[in-house]
Enzyme design. Structure first.
Site: not given
Length: 308
Positions: A84-85, A132-133, A150, A156, A243
Site C-alpha cells: 500500500k506504500d 481513508r481511515r 505518525r 502509535r 494521499c
C-alpha cells in the site's frame, strides 16, 4: 561472506519483519544460506518526516524513492515494501516482481476508551495519518476530531493506549507480523472500513530488465495476491489516487472470479461512492481500470483532490 542476493528495506520493526519473511522464503525456495541474503536498511524521506501529513510533503513516493534509487543504481537486487506504500506509477525501470501471500486485510481499533468507533466519547480525537481511515471513521461519527498520528506501529499503539488520542486504526496485518495482534481492542468490519489498495500485502520490486533477480523472486510470489494487487493498483491509477483523496479498494478471489470492491469518500466522510465488479483473474488489470473509470465518471466535482 559475499551476499548472493541483497534486499533493500526500510528500518522500522515492521519493515524488517517483512524483509525477513522475504529472506526466509528465498532461503526455502533456493536452498541459500540465510546469511548469504543480505538486508540493506535504507532510510526514506517518509521516515524522516513525522510532523506533517505525507500529502503536504510529497505523497506516497516518500517511502520508496531512496530505495528505488538504490535499486536503479544496482546497489540492491530487490526491495521489500508494504504494497500500500507503493505509488500508483512506478519509476521507469522498476517493476513489482513478486507478491507474498497476503495477510488479514482488515483494520484494527486501538483505544483506551472503547471497543468500537460508535462507543468513543463525544468529540473524541481520532489519530491517523490515513485520510481513508479518517473519512471512514467520520462517516460513522461526524463528531470525532481528526488528529495527525505518525510514527511506527509501537509508537502509535502506545499513544492510543495511553489515551493521548481517543482511538486509532492500524492494519491488522502489521500487528500480526509483529506479534502484537493482542493489542487490538477489536477488528473492524470490511463493509464500514474497506482497506487501502494493497493493504496486508508485501510487494517486492526489482529492476525490470534484471532477469536474474526476477527469476529468483518468481518462486516465492503468490498468484492470488498478485492478481488482487494488479486489480487494486489499476483501480487506484484510474482514479489518479493520491494521499489527498480517501480511496479504498479490495480484490478477492471468489468462486474462481476476481471480485473488486472500491470506494471514494469525501474528506469529511459525508459522502461515499462505491463500486463492485468482477472478472476472470487473468483480466485483473482491465477489471481495475474499468471499475476506476466507471466510479470516476459518477463522482461529483471536488471529490477527487488532485496532487500529492
Amino acid at each position: 561472506m559475499t551476499p548472493l542476493f541483497t534486499l533493500g528495506t526500510r528500518g522500522s520493526p515492521l519493515a524488517l519483519a517483512q524483509a525477513n519473511e522475504a529472506r526466509r522464503l528465498l532461503t526455502g525456495a533456493h536452498g541459500w544460506e540465510t546469511e548469504r541474503i543480505a538486508l540493506r536498511v535504507i532510510r526514506t524521506s517518509g521516515d524522516r518526516i513525522q510532523d506533517r501529513p505525507l500529502a503536504e510533503a510529497g505523497g506516497k513516493g516518500l517511502f520508496t524513492k531512496e530505495i528505488d534509487a538504490a535499486l536503479i543504481a544496482g546497489e540492491i537486487d530487490a526491495a521489500v515494501h508494504s504494497a500500500k506504500d507503493l505509488p500508483s506509477l512506478m519509476p521507469t525501470g522498476v517493476a513489482i516482481a513478486a507478491c507474498l501471500r497476503r495477510e488479514d486485510v482488515r483494520d484494527a481499533l486501538v483505544s483506551a476508551f472503547s471497543d468500537t468507533i460508535e462507543g468513543l466519547p463525544q468529540g473524541a480525537t481520532f489519530g491517523a495519518a490515513s485520510l481513508r481511515r479518517q473519512a471512514q471513521a467520520l462517516r460513522l461519527r461526524p463528531d470525532l476530531r481528526p488528529e495527525l498520528l505518525r510514527g511506527n506501529v509501537e509508537t502509535r499503539l502506545k499513544k492510543a493506549e495511553a489515551g493521548e488520542v481517543g482511538a486509532t486504526l492500524l492494519a491488522l496485518a502489521g500487528l500480526k507480523r509483529l506479534g502484537l495482534a493482542n493489542r487490538a481492542r477489536s477488528i473492524l468490519d470490511l463493509d464500514a472500513f474497506l482497506p487501502a489498495p494493497g493493504q496486508g500485502a508485501i510487494a517486492i520490486t526489482a529492476r525490470h530488465a534484471d532477469e536474474r533477480a526476477r527469476s529468483a523472486l518468481a518462486p516465492i510470489s503468490d498468484a492470488e495476491t498478485s492478481a488482487a494487487l494488479v486489480a487494486e493498483r489499476a483501480f487506484l491509477a484510474e482514479l489518479e489516487g493520491s494521499c489527498r483523496t480517501p480511496i479504498a479498494g479490495l480484490a478477492r478471489l471468489e468462486s474462481g472470479r476476481l471480485r473488486l470492491r472500491g470506494e471514494v469518500l469525501r474528506l469529511d466522510g459525508s459522502e461515499r461512492f462505491a463500486i463492485d465488479a468482477d472478472a476472470a483473474p487473468a483480466d485483473a488489470d482491465r477489471l481495475g481500470r474499468e471499475a476506476g473509470r466507471d466510479l470516476r465518471a459518477r463522482l461529483p466535482e471536488g471529490v477527487l483532490v488532485r496532487g500529492g
